[in-house]
Design a protein around this motif. Structure first.
Motif, PDB file in Angstrom:
ATOM      1  N   ILE A  70       0.629  -1.162   0.044  1.00  0.00           N
ATOM      2  CA  ILE A  70      -0.256   0.138  -0.492  1.00  0.00           C
ATOM      3  C   ILE A  70       1.053   0.741  -0.034  1.00  0.00           C
ATOM      4  O   ILE A  70       1.683   1.413   1.410  1.00  0.00           O
ATOM      5  CB  ILE A  70      -0.931   0.039   1.159  1.00  0.00           C
ATOM      6  N   GLY A  71       0.849   1.991  -1.230  1.00  0.00           N
ATOM      7  CA  GLY A  71       1.916   2.694  -1.087  1.00  0.00           C
ATOM      8  C   GLY A  71       0.828   4.365  -1.132  1.00  0.00           C
ATOM      9  O   GLY A  71      -0.139   3.743  -0.804  1.00  0.00           O
ATOM     10  N   ARG A  72       1.446   5.599  -1.708  1.00  0.00           N
ATOM     11  CA  ARG A  72       0.731   7.099  -1.604  1.00  0.00           C
ATOM     12  C   ARG A  72       1.661   8.304  -1.578  1.00  0.00           C
ATOM     13  O   ARG A  72       2.604   7.856  -1.887  1.00  0.00           O
ATOM     14  CB  ARG A  72      -0.033   6.758   0.328  1.00  0.00           C
ATOM     15  N   PHE A  73       0.543   8.885  -1.800  1.00  0.00           N
ATOM     16  CA  PHE A  73       1.446  10.260  -2.779  1.00  0.00           C
ATOM     17  C   PHE A  73       0.320  11.301  -1.502  1.00  0.00           C
ATOM     18  O   PHE A  73      -0.894  11.265  -1.509  1.00  0.00           O
ATOM     19  CB  PHE A  73       0.499  10.673  -4.037  1.00  0.00           C
TER      20      PHE A  73
ATOM     21  N   ALA B 106       3.837   1.711  -6.685  1.00  0.00           N
ATOM     22  CA  ALA B 106       2.825   1.098  -6.185  1.00  0.00           C
ATOM     23  C   ALA B 106       2.198  -0.576  -7.466  1.00  0.00           C
ATOM     24  O   ALA B 106       2.058  -2.076  -7.224  1.00  0.00           O
ATOM     25  CB  ALA B 106       1.498   1.908  -5.904  1.00  0.00           C
ATOM     26  N   ARG B 107       1.891   0.206  -8.116  1.00  0.00           N
ATOM     27  CA  ARG B 107       1.304  -0.153  -9.643  1.00  0.00           C
ATOM     28  C   ARG B 107       1.914  -1.499  -9.826  1.00  0.00           C
ATOM     29  O   ARG B 107       1.597  -2.725 -10.398  1.00  0.00           O
ATOM     30  CB  ARG B 107       0.558   0.437 -10.859  1.00  0.00           C
TER      31      ARG B 107
ATOM     32  N   GLY C 295      -0.177  -3.410  -6.139  1.00  0.00           N
ATOM     33  CA  GLY C 295      -0.225  -2.718  -4.598  1.00  0.00           C
ATOM     34  C   GLY C 295      -1.532  -1.937  -4.611  1.00  0.00           C
ATOM     35  O   GLY C 295      -1.442  -1.896  -6.219  1.00  0.00           O
ATOM     36  N   LYS C 296      -1.709  -0.796  -3.891  1.00  0.00           N
ATOM     37  CA  LYS C 296      -2.867  -0.331  -3.866  1.00  0.00           C
ATOM     38  C   LYS C 296      -2.042   1.099  -3.330  1.00  0.00           C
ATOM     39  O   LYS C 296      -0.781   1.277  -3.472  1.00  0.00           O
ATOM     40  CB  LYS C 296      -3.555  -0.233  -2.270  1.00  0.00           C
ATOM     41  N   TRP C 297      -2.894   2.069  -4.442  1.00  0.00           N
ATOM     42  CA  TRP C 297      -2.305   3.417  -4.539  1.00  0.00           C
ATOM     43  C   TRP C 297      -2.922   4.746  -3.555  1.00  0.00           C
ATOM     44  O   TRP C 297      -4.589   5.098  -4.230  1.00  0.00           O
ATOM     45  CB  TRP C 297      -1.458   3.856  -5.885  1.00  0.00           C
ATOM     46  N   LEU C 298      -2.616   5.137  -2.501  1.00  0.00           N
ATOM     47  CA  LEU C 298      -3.899   6.180  -1.726  1.00  0.00           C
ATOM     48  C   LEU C 298      -3.328   7.496  -2.030  1.00  0.00           C
ATOM     49  O   LEU C 298      -2.501   7.977  -2.213  1.00  0.00           O
ATOM     50  CB  LEU C 298      -3.788   5.757  -0.505  1.00  0.00           C
TER      51      LEU C 298
ATOM     52  N   ASP D  59      -2.150   4.547 -21.539  1.00  0.00           N
ATOM     53  CA  ASP D  59      -1.532   3.976 -22.038  1.00  0.00           C
ATOM     54  C   ASP D  59      -0.338   3.938 -21.820  1.00  0.00           C
ATOM     55  O   ASP D  59       0.197   3.134 -21.080  1.00  0.00           O
ATOM     56  CB  ASP D  59      -1.619   3.497 -23.323  1.00  0.00           C
ATOM     57  N   LEU D  60       0.194   5.306 -21.882  1.00  0.00           N
ATOM     58  CA  LEU D  60       1.178   5.788 -21.129  1.00  0.00           C
ATOM     59  C   LEU D  60       2.066   5.475 -19.783  1.00  0.00           C
ATOM     60  O   LEU D  60       2.765   4.721 -19.412  1.00  0.00           O
ATOM     61  CB  LEU D  60       1.383   7.437 -21.350  1.00  0.00           C
ATOM     62  N   LEU D  61       0.405   4.774 -18.998  1.00  0.00           N
ATOM     63  CA  LEU D  61       0.914   4.634 -17.698  1.00  0.00           C
ATOM     64  C   LEU D  61       1.121   3.580 -17.892  1.00  0.00           C
ATOM     65  O   LEU D  61       1.736   2.878 -17.160  1.00  0.00           O
ATOM     66  CB  LEU D  61       0.177   5.569 -17.028  1.00  0.00           C
ATOM     67  N   SER D  62       0.291   2.872 -18.600  1.00  0.00           N
ATOM     68  CA  SER D  62       0.795   1.101 -18.741  1.00  0.00           C
ATOM     69  C   SER D  62       2.205   1.115 -19.046  1.00  0.00           C
ATOM     70  O   SER D  62       2.905  -0.302 -18.198  1.00  0.00           O
ATOM     71  CB  SER D  62      -0.496   0.616 -19.627  1.00  0.00           C
ATOM     72  N   TRP D  63       2.638   1.853 -19.600  1.00  0.00           N
ATOM     73  CA  TRP D  63       4.247   1.819 -20.344  1.00  0.00           C
ATOM     74  C   TRP D  63       4.697   2.300 -19.356  1.00  0.00           C
ATOM     75  O   TRP D  63       5.722   0.974 -18.769  1.00  0.00           O
ATOM     76  CB  TRP D  63       4.388   2.808 -21.773  1.00  0.00           C
ATOM     77  N   GLY D  64       4.894   2.847 -18.356  1.00  0.00           N
ATOM     78  CA  GLY D  64       5.939   3.388 -17.524  1.00  0.00           C
ATOM     79  C   GLY D  64       5.617   2.392 -16.255  1.00  0.00           C
ATOM     80  O   GLY D  64       6.368   1.800 -15.830  1.00  0.00           O
TER      81      GLY D  64
END
Ligand code: GLU
Ligand code: ZN
Length: 296
Positions: free
Chosen positions: A8-11, A34-35, A39-42, A270-275
């Protein structure tokens, strides 16, 4: 038993202004990590310092995250809704006899607090005071930072008994962040290297109240051309979100990733999926960290 994800991560932005490039890099690093770990990102809005806040900045930050496709899990936690919990943690520490009131001025204190008010009692104080945490021996904290390696600090030498409730009555960041990382079950913290110095105090506090210590990774601070940290206080320019793709690509590069130029034509999702797919945290650069926390 409900099974918790292993990550579980967070910003956790403070709403002192809109998202700028430095805070985007921190948001993106914690999101991708996180992804990548499934995991989860809060998202947590750290609004416990009204004098420094800008009305509406929380909404601006949230809108920017949405524009960038950085969607979070669960509902956003506002620290302003958690004052009761901070009060409870404060009284727990007081019961352990670890707190004392301090009436010193900032100028008197300097960089390291030398314990001047340690013998003072809470009763009979009619002037404003801050509340400090009495450090025990030993006060040396060491942890392995995922991006910076092993770091250590002796709290007595570097900061001394530190403030957990400010003279103006507000809770200190160190107290609130420790309470909330525990409350939200955060397992992995990825944030800017300017906060490494605070991490030692946070781990110290976690140990005293027997909270879990999350894993930490501090990413390089983004500086301006003259080498100063980009911050809302230094009026870092607001992100130009007319092309969220180009913001994301620049932020990925700042994190040592190598997104090809033609990703700019993709949808942000899609850009984030690449990341996520090509996330290589080992390529995140090291950065200068306070000399007093370097391993010898
Ligand atoms: N709210 C802090 C800031 O914006 C960050 C807190 C954290 O990530 O622990 O600088
Ligand atoms: Zn004092």
């Amino acid at each position: 038993m409900i099974s918790q994800p292993a990550y579980i991560g967070r910003f956790a932005p403070s709403p002192t202004g809109p998202l700028h490039f430095g805070s985007l890099v921190a948001a993106l690093a914690s999101y991708l990590d996180a992804r990548y770990h499934k995991g989860k990102w809060l998202v947590r809005i750290e609004d416990i310092d009204p004098p420094r806040e800008q009305p509406g900045a929380d909404q601006l930050i949230i809108q920017s995250l949405e524009r960038l496709g950085l969607y979070w899990d669960e509902s956003i936690l506002y620290q302003s809704s958690r004052l009761e919990a901070y009060r409870a943690l404060l009284s727990e520490l007081r019961q352990m006899d670890l707190l004392f009131p301090c009436t010193c001025s900032r100028k008197e204190v300097g960089v390291v607090y030398r314990g001047k008010c340690r013998q003072k009692h809470f009763r009979s104080l009619d002037m404003p005071y801050s509340i400090r945490l009495k450090l025990n021996n030993p006060s040396s904290i060491e942890f392995h930072d995922r991006f910076q390696g092993k770091v250590r600090q002796n709290l007595k030498d570097a900061v001394g008994d530190f403030v957990i409730r400010r003279k103006d009555g507000l809770f200190a960041y160190q107290l609130a962040v420790v309470a909330d990382d525990e409350y939200q079950g955060i397992t992995h913290i990825v944030r800017g290297a300017d906060l490494i110095d605070s991490t030692f105090r946070q781990i110290y506090l976690q140990q005293i109240v027997r909270y879990r210590t999350p894993g930490y990774g501090h990413i390089p601070i983004i500086t301006d051309l003259s080498g100063n940290k980009l911050s809302k206080q230094s009026y870092a320019p607001e992100l130009d979100l007319s092309s969220p793709q180009s913001c994301l690509i620049s932020a990925m590069r700042a994190l040592g990733q190598n997104p090809p130029n033609d990703l700019i034509h993709l949808a942000v999702s899609d850009l984030l999926s690449w990341g996520v797919e090509f996330w290589k945290p080992q390529q995140i650069g090291q950065t200068s960290i306070p000399a007093n926390s370097m391993m010898d």
